[in-house]
Design a protein around this motif. Structure first.
Motif, mmCIF file in Angstrom:
data_model
loop_
_atom_site.group_PDB
_atom_site.id
_atom_site.type_symbol
_atom_site.label_atom_id
_atom_site.label_comp_id
_atom_site.label_asym_id
_atom_site.label_seq_id
_atom_site.Cartn_x
_atom_site.Cartn_y
_atom_site.Cartn_z
ATOM 1 N N PRO A 1 51.050 42.291 26.355
ATOM 2 C CA PRO A 1 51.557 41.431 25.353
ATOM 3 C C PRO A 1 52.249 40.238 26.248
ATOM 4 O O PRO A 1 52.328 39.058 25.664
ATOM 5 N N SER A 2 53.029 40.394 27.299
ATOM 6 C CA SER A 2 53.824 39.594 28.071
ATOM 7 C C SER A 2 52.838 38.391 28.715
ATOM 8 O O SER A 2 53.055 37.328 28.589
ATOM 9 N N LEU A 3 51.592 39.126 29.310
ATOM 10 C CA LEU A 3 50.665 37.871 29.973
ATOM 11 C C LEU A 3 50.109 37.110 28.865
ATOM 12 O O LEU A 3 50.013 36.087 29.190
ATOM 13 N N ASP A 4 49.628 37.835 27.578
ATOM 14 C CA ASP A 4 49.137 36.943 26.537
ATOM 15 C C ASP A 4 50.303 35.844 26.091
ATOM 16 O O ASP A 4 49.962 34.688 26.061
ATOM 17 N N ALA A 5 51.662 36.272 26.123
ATOM 18 C CA ALA A 5 52.728 35.165 25.879
ATOM 19 C C ALA A 5 52.783 34.134 27.002
ATOM 20 O O ALA A 5 53.222 32.866 26.236
ATOM 21 N N LEU A 6 52.431 34.523 28.035
ATOM 22 C CA LEU A 6 52.256 33.523 29.136
ATOM 23 C C LEU A 6 51.039 32.644 29.139
ATOM 24 O O LEU A 6 51.032 31.809 30.156
ATOM 25 N N GLY A 7 50.095 32.911 28.504
ATOM 26 C CA GLY A 7 49.064 32.019 28.437
ATOM 27 C C GLY A 7 47.805 32.595 29.165
ATOM 28 O O GLY A 7 46.767 32.122 29.669
ATOM 29 N N TYR A 8 47.813 34.163 29.478
ATOM 30 C CA TYR A 8 46.848 34.715 30.343
ATOM 31 C C TYR A 8 46.031 35.928 29.471
ATOM 32 O O TYR A 8 46.597 36.436 28.715
ATOM 33 N N SER A 9 44.886 36.117 29.853
ATOM 34 C CA SER A 9 44.021 37.008 29.388
ATOM 35 C C SER A 9 43.731 38.139 30.456
ATOM 36 O O SER A 9 43.383 37.683 31.436
ATOM 37 N N LEU A 10 43.966 39.400 29.885
ATOM 38 C CA LEU A 10 43.449 40.474 30.884
ATOM 39 C C LEU A 10 41.892 40.741 30.970
ATOM 40 O O LEU A 10 41.356 40.484 29.706
ATOM 41 N N VAL A 11 41.567 40.743 32.148
ATOM 42 C CA VAL A 11 40.115 40.981 32.291
ATOM 43 C C VAL A 11 39.692 42.567 32.388
ATOM 44 O O VAL A 11 38.883 43.024 31.955
ATOM 45 N N GLN A 12 40.472 42.949 33.241
ATOM 46 C CA GLN A 12 40.162 44.321 33.892
ATOM 47 C C GLN A 12 41.280 44.731 34.575
ATOM 48 O O GLN A 12 42.075 43.912 35.257
ATOM 49 N N ILE A 13 41.757 46.086 34.592
ATOM 50 C CA ILE A 13 42.712 46.836 35.230
ATOM 51 C C ILE A 13 41.936 47.896 35.881
ATOM 52 O O ILE A 13 41.299 48.611 35.482
ATOM 53 N N ARG A 14 42.243 48.061 37.182
ATOM 54 C CA ARG A 14 41.853 49.157 38.038
ATOM 55 C C ARG A 14 42.877 49.822 38.761
ATOM 56 O O ARG A 14 43.552 49.089 39.341
ATOM 57 N N LEU A 15 42.949 51.139 38.992
ATOM 58 C CA LEU A 15 43.696 51.916 39.553
ATOM 59 C C LEU A 15 42.899 52.720 40.387
ATOM 60 O O LEU A 15 42.203 53.635 39.992
ATOM 61 N N ASP B 1 43.439 28.863 28.837
ATOM 62 C CA ASP B 1 42.870 27.559 28.772
ATOM 63 C C ASP B 1 41.671 27.133 29.500
ATOM 64 O O ASP B 1 41.105 26.017 29.625
ATOM 65 N N ASP B 2 41.166 28.293 30.050
ATOM 66 C CA ASP B 2 39.876 27.998 30.927
ATOM 67 C C ASP B 2 39.978 27.368 31.958
ATOM 68 O O ASP B 2 38.981 26.909 32.712
ATOM 69 N N LYS B 3 41.111 27.125 32.400
ATOM 70 C CA LYS B 3 41.306 26.254 33.865
ATOM 71 C C LYS B 3 41.197 27.533 34.794
ATOM 72 O O LYS B 3 41.433 28.652 34.616
ATOM 73 N N ALA B 4 40.848 26.607 36.140
ATOM 74 C CA ALA B 4 40.787 27.759 37.317
ATOM 75 C C ALA B 4 42.207 28.505 37.568
ATOM 76 O O ALA B 4 43.316 27.850 37.430
ATOM 77 N N MET B 5 42.231 29.649 38.044
ATOM 78 C CA MET B 5 43.360 30.542 38.256
ATOM 79 C C MET B 5 44.035 29.790 39.638
ATOM 80 O O MET B 5 43.132 29.754 40.551
ATOM 81 N N SER B 6 45.113 29.807 39.899
ATOM 82 C CA SER B 6 45.818 29.272 41.078
ATOM 83 C C SER B 6 46.643 30.471 41.720
ATOM 84 O O SER B 6 47.123 31.533 41.011
ATOM 85 N N PHE B 7 46.992 30.072 42.727
ATOM 86 C CA PHE B 7 47.894 31.076 43.454
ATOM 87 C C PHE B 7 49.194 31.390 42.561
ATOM 88 O O PHE B 7 49.807 32.398 42.437
ATOM 89 N N ASP B 8 49.537 30.197 42.113
ATOM 90 C CA ASP B 8 50.772 30.071 41.107
ATOM 91 C C ASP B 8 50.612 30.812 40.119
ATOM 92 O O ASP B 8 51.520 31.951 39.490
#
Length: 160
Positions: A13-27, A44-51
């Motif tokens: 929920p927090s990542l969604d609110a920040l504008g990100y979608s989870l793709v996968q989580i691995r432990l 927004d389909d822009k490339a992920m950055s270090f930030d």
């Protein structure tokens, strides 16, 4: 609910609110401690950055520190899915229709578990993969893992 499902429920929920979608989580168990890998992408389909990775690391780290679903020491890694990304949700197969993918099923279909072909349609939780020997219809719940294959068509799509 397993640990990965708990982690997803805590951070999504927090990542969604920040504008990100989870793709996968691995432990994964490491030699000294566990590694939690969070793969995410921008909505927004822009490339992920270090930030972007830093924001996700700080947000997820703070939430997981409070909830402590893992219960032992772990390393947190955040990454983008990359060009040959995993396909983890039904909507991924719609989004990447027309591109080549490699899939592995849990239960064999016509005696095989591995498929490679062009993603056709996604209807009623069934993915159609177009292969030279004929189309395969695969129930989404039967997919163990799937990912895009780097091809000229994928590279061209990603340049846009």
């Amino acid at each position: 609910m397993n640990v990965v499902e708990k982690i997803t429920a805590i951070i999504e929920p927090s990542l969604d609110a920040l504008g990100y979608s989870l793709v996968q989580i691995r432990l994964a168990d490491g030699t000294r401690r566990k590694t939690l890998t969070i793969m995410a992408e921008r909505k927004d389909d822009k490339a992920m950055s270090f930030d972007d990775c830093s924001v996700i690391t700080q947000t997820a780290g703070a939430l997981l520190e409070v909830e402590d679903p893992i219960g032992s020491a772990y390393d947190l890694e955040v990454c983008s899915p990359g060009i040959d990304r995993p396909l983890t949700k039904p909507q991924d197969f719609t989004r990447f229709s027309g591109l080549e993918a490699r899939l592995e099923t849990m239960i064999p279909i016509d005696g095989r578990k591995r498929f490679r072909g062009i993603i056709g349609s996604m209807e009623n939780e069934t993915v159609t993969i177009k292969m030279p020997e004929g189309d395969a219809k695969i129930d989404f719940r039967n997919i163990r893992n799937a990912k895009l294959v780097i091809t000229d068509a994928l590279l061209k799509k990603e340049q846009v």
